[in-house]
Design an enzyme around this catalytic site. Sequence first.
Site, short mmCIF file in Angstrom:
data_model
loop_
_atom_site.label_atom_id
_atom_site.label_comp_id
_atom_site.label_asym_id
_atom_site.label_seq_id
_atom_site.Cartn_x
_atom_site.Cartn_y
_atom_site.Cartn_z
N LYS A 1 3.72 0.30 23.27
CA LYS A 1 4.48 0.23 22.01
C LYS A 1 3.85 -0.70 20.99
O LYS A 1 3.78 -0.37 19.80
CB LYS A 1 5.92 -0.20 22.30
CG LYS A 1 6.76 -0.27 21.05
CD LYS A 1 8.25 -0.39 21.31
CE LYS A 1 8.63 -1.68 21.96
NZ LYS A 1 10.08 -1.80 22.11
N TYR B 1 -25.10 18.16 3.18
CA TYR B 1 -24.89 17.18 4.23
C TYR B 1 -26.05 16.19 4.21
O TYR B 1 -27.21 16.58 4.36
CB TYR B 1 -24.81 17.85 5.61
CG TYR B 1 -24.77 16.82 6.71
CD1 TYR B 1 -23.75 15.87 6.75
CD2 TYR B 1 -25.76 16.75 7.69
CE1 TYR B 1 -23.72 14.89 7.73
CE2 TYR B 1 -25.73 15.78 8.68
CZ TYR B 1 -24.70 14.84 8.68
OH TYR B 1 -24.68 13.87 9.65
N LYS C 1 -23.10 10.55 5.97
CA LYS C 1 -22.88 9.68 7.13
C LYS C 1 -24.11 8.80 7.28
O LYS C 1 -25.23 9.33 7.24
CB LYS C 1 -22.68 10.53 8.39
CG LYS C 1 -22.36 9.71 9.61
CD LYS C 1 -23.06 10.15 10.88
CE LYS C 1 -24.53 9.92 10.86
NZ LYS C 1 -25.23 10.18 12.12
N SER D 1 -32.27 23.75 -4.32
CA SER D 1 -31.08 24.21 -3.60
C SER D 1 -31.41 24.84 -2.25
O SER D 1 -32.50 25.37 -2.05
CB SER D 1 -30.34 25.25 -4.44
OG SER D 1 -29.88 24.63 -5.60
N ARG E 1 -41.55 28.65 2.33
CA ARG E 1 -40.67 29.81 2.48
C ARG E 1 -41.53 31.05 2.36
O ARG E 1 -42.64 31.01 1.80
CB ARG E 1 -39.55 29.80 1.45
CG ARG E 1 -40.04 29.88 0.04
CD ARG E 1 -38.90 29.87 -0.97
NE ARG E 1 -39.43 30.10 -2.30
CZ ARG E 1 -39.10 29.41 -3.37
NH1 ARG E 1 -38.24 28.42 -3.28
NH2 ARG E 1 -39.63 29.71 -4.54
N TYR F 1 -30.32 15.83 13.64
CA TYR F 1 -30.07 15.80 15.08
C TYR F 1 -30.88 16.90 15.74
O TYR F 1 -30.77 18.07 15.37
CB TYR F 1 -28.56 16.02 15.31
CG TYR F 1 -28.10 15.90 16.73
CD1 TYR F 1 -28.46 14.80 17.50
CD2 TYR F 1 -27.29 16.87 17.29
CE1 TYR F 1 -28.01 14.69 18.80
CE2 TYR F 1 -26.84 16.76 18.60
CZ TYR F 1 -27.20 15.66 19.35
OH TYR F 1 -26.76 15.55 20.64
N THR G 1 12.51 -9.30 30.18
CA THR G 1 12.07 -10.38 29.29
C THR G 1 12.23 -11.78 29.91
O THR G 1 11.50 -12.70 29.55
CB THR G 1 12.82 -10.30 27.94
OG1 THR G 1 14.22 -10.14 28.21
CG2 THR G 1 12.35 -9.13 27.11
N ARG H 1 11.04 4.25 25.21
CA ARG H 1 11.82 5.01 24.23
C ARG H 1 10.96 5.56 23.09
O ARG H 1 11.43 6.34 22.27
CB ARG H 1 12.94 4.11 23.66
CG ARG H 1 14.06 3.86 24.66
CD ARG H 1 14.96 2.71 24.23
NE ARG H 1 14.41 1.40 24.58
CZ ARG H 1 14.97 0.24 24.26
NH1 ARG H 1 16.09 0.22 23.57
NH2 ARG H 1 14.40 -0.90 24.61
C1 UD1 Z 1 15.65 -7.21 23.47
C2 UD1 Z 1 16.77 -8.16 23.81
C3 UD1 Z 1 17.98 -7.83 22.94
C4 UD1 Z 1 17.60 -7.89 21.47
C5 UD1 Z 1 16.40 -7.01 21.18
C6 UD1 Z 1 15.90 -7.31 19.77
C7 UD1 Z 1 16.46 -8.67 26.16
C8 UD1 Z 1 17.00 -8.49 27.52
N1 UD1 Z 1 17.13 -8.05 25.20
O1 UD1 Z 1 16.08 -5.90 23.82
O2 UD1 Z 1 19.01 -8.77 23.19
O3 UD1 Z 1 18.72 -7.50 20.68
O4 UD1 Z 1 15.32 -7.30 22.09
O5 UD1 Z 1 14.88 -6.45 19.40
O6 UD1 Z 1 15.54 -9.40 25.98
N2 UD1 Z 1 8.60 -7.08 27.40
C9 UD1 Z 1 7.63 -7.68 28.15
N3 UD1 Z 1 7.80 -7.70 29.51
C10 UD1 Z 1 8.89 -7.17 30.14
C11 UD1 Z 1 9.87 -6.56 29.34
C12 UD1 Z 1 9.70 -6.53 27.95
O7 UD1 Z 1 6.65 -8.19 27.64
O8 UD1 Z 1 8.95 -7.25 31.36
C13 UD1 Z 1 8.42 -7.06 25.92
C14 UD1 Z 1 8.39 -5.68 25.32
O9 UD1 Z 1 7.06 -5.20 25.24
C15 UD1 Z 1 8.96 -5.94 23.92
C16 UD1 Z 1 9.85 -7.15 24.10
O10 UD1 Z 1 9.50 -7.74 25.35
O11 UD1 Z 1 7.96 -6.26 22.98
C17 UD1 Z 1 11.34 -6.79 24.13
O12 UD1 Z 1 11.56 -5.80 25.13
P1 UD1 Z 1 12.41 -4.52 24.82
O13 UD1 Z 1 12.43 -3.67 26.01
O14 UD1 Z 1 12.03 -3.92 23.54
O15 UD1 Z 1 13.87 -5.20 24.68
P2 UD1 Z 1 15.10 -4.62 23.86
O16 UD1 Z 1 15.78 -3.60 24.70
O17 UD1 Z 1 14.68 -4.24 22.52
MG MG Z 2 12.88 -3.98 21.63
#
Ligand code: UD1
Ligand code: MG
Length: 463
Positions: free
Chosen positions: A26, A373, A358, A412, A447, A394, A83, A19
């Site tokens: 991210k 420079y 630099k 100068s 010069r 360089y 997750t 997203r």
């Molecule tokens: C998640 C929660 C949601 C909560 C929100 C809070 C779940 C299913 N949902 O949603 O309930 O309200 O966080 O911010 O957990 N990640 C991994 N491996 C994976 C998937 C995700 O490491 O396979 C990491 C992502 O990088 C991220 C974190 O887990 O840092 C959360 O994942 P994200 O996709 O942001 O979950 P949300 O949709 O925000």
């Molecule tokens: Mg999240």
Amino acid sequence: MDCDKSLSAVVFAAGKGTRMHSPLPKVLQPLLEEPMLRYVLSAADPLCPGRVHTLIGHRADLVRGAFPEREGLFIAQDEQLGTGHALATAWGSLRGNPPEYLLVINGDTPLLEEKTLAAFAGKSIRERRDLSFISLTLRDTGDFGLVLRRDGRVQGIVEAGDFNERIHGPKNGEINAGIYCLRTAAVVPLLPLIGNDNTKGEFYITDLVALAAARGLSVEACNLGDDPRLSGINTPAELSRSEEYLRALIVERHLGNGVLIRAPQSVRIGPAVCIEAGADITGPCEIYGRSRIGAGVRIASHCRLQDTAMEQDADMRSFCHAEQAVIGRGCIVGPYARLRPGSVLEEGAHMGNFVEMKKARLGKGAKANHLSYLGDAEVGEGANIGAGTITCNYDGANKHRTRIGAGAFIGSNTALVAPVDIGNGAVVGAGSVITRAVPADSLGVSRARQRSLPLRIMPASEK
Ligand code: UD1
Ligand code: MG
């Protein structure tokens, strides 16, 4: 909190962050020029030093590269199946040396503070909770997981996309912040029961809540109201809002410590920047990284500093750009100066408009005031660099150094073709191209001699 060996932590940082619409993972998205993940790790590290693991997957090489000091604390999640799968993967690597409690933190909650986390983990452990998590109550519950309660008791978490009012009842505004404390002996046996029969087809950690509650385990949502520091970042708009929140907080902290910040709403200061009371900063202006600003320093508007030290009473005028530079006591820099990495100005040196440096050092009281420079160069104490001086460092293949002695005077529009040495007290004539050493206390000039010739008036027939 009393940290003992019973607690470890894992930060989830393997997701792609679709997203965000960015090629960067991210957790590497910067807030005030620090990657999001650094904030989360610095909140967690003090609770269980050396036992905060990071789960990485998408562009793991980039995440590793950004945190080389954490080698040995990474766990790979090769496929990101959600997750719940993230937790199972982490456990696969931790179970050889299992902690009694495991703190699980989403890597996208960078405003989380150490004290909040410590209070939450401390309470969960003191009360011997099997599963606890932080919840918030928000007017707009957005895409967050929604907490379900019956008679006040937590029953489960339903992800926004799976929520159905007919099944789950009306929304109560309580959401899951994505920070959990698990008593591993109670919760790990539930991991295989997590399925992926949901709208995203992912394995959700949040399913553990209903699984635990249904088995009569002790489950608690620790509700922290509507604290904006705990909302996760999933979109550019959320990142921008969180960054702005953090920016204002940091500026307020410096104002409270006695730093004068003018037009504070346009000043951006990184979380690790140190500024002494009595510095005077005017916005718009940006100061990032490990920058250190001494007392009595003035920074005028439109400057950007990264990992730069300014010692007491140094004066930076408008529109300067400095990176990995050291500006000594009482120096004057700018307006419109550029200090690239390795620029050092010793006490009282002046670097004026349209001067670029630099890997170069301006000695005590030396001056380079206009249009120059200085790259790969040493300039001795009290030397004067005339307008338009260029160190030609360089040769198309290699970089070479220029050494200018103390008290030297460079006229100068001089080109100093490196490697070259100008001795102490030497003078270089304006407009010279210097390719060989100029000994101390001598005049170097190269010069064409000026000639004045009569102009020939051409007869009209030759035109
Ligand atoms: C998640 C929660 C949601 C909560 C929100 C809070 C779940 C299913 N949902 O949603 O309930 O309200 O966080 O911010 O957990 N990640 C991994 N491996 C994976 C998937 C995700 O490491 O396979 C990491 C992502 O990088 C991220 C974190 O887990 O840092 C959360 O994942 P994200 O996709 O942001 O979950 P949300 O949709 O925000
Ligand atoms: Mg999240």
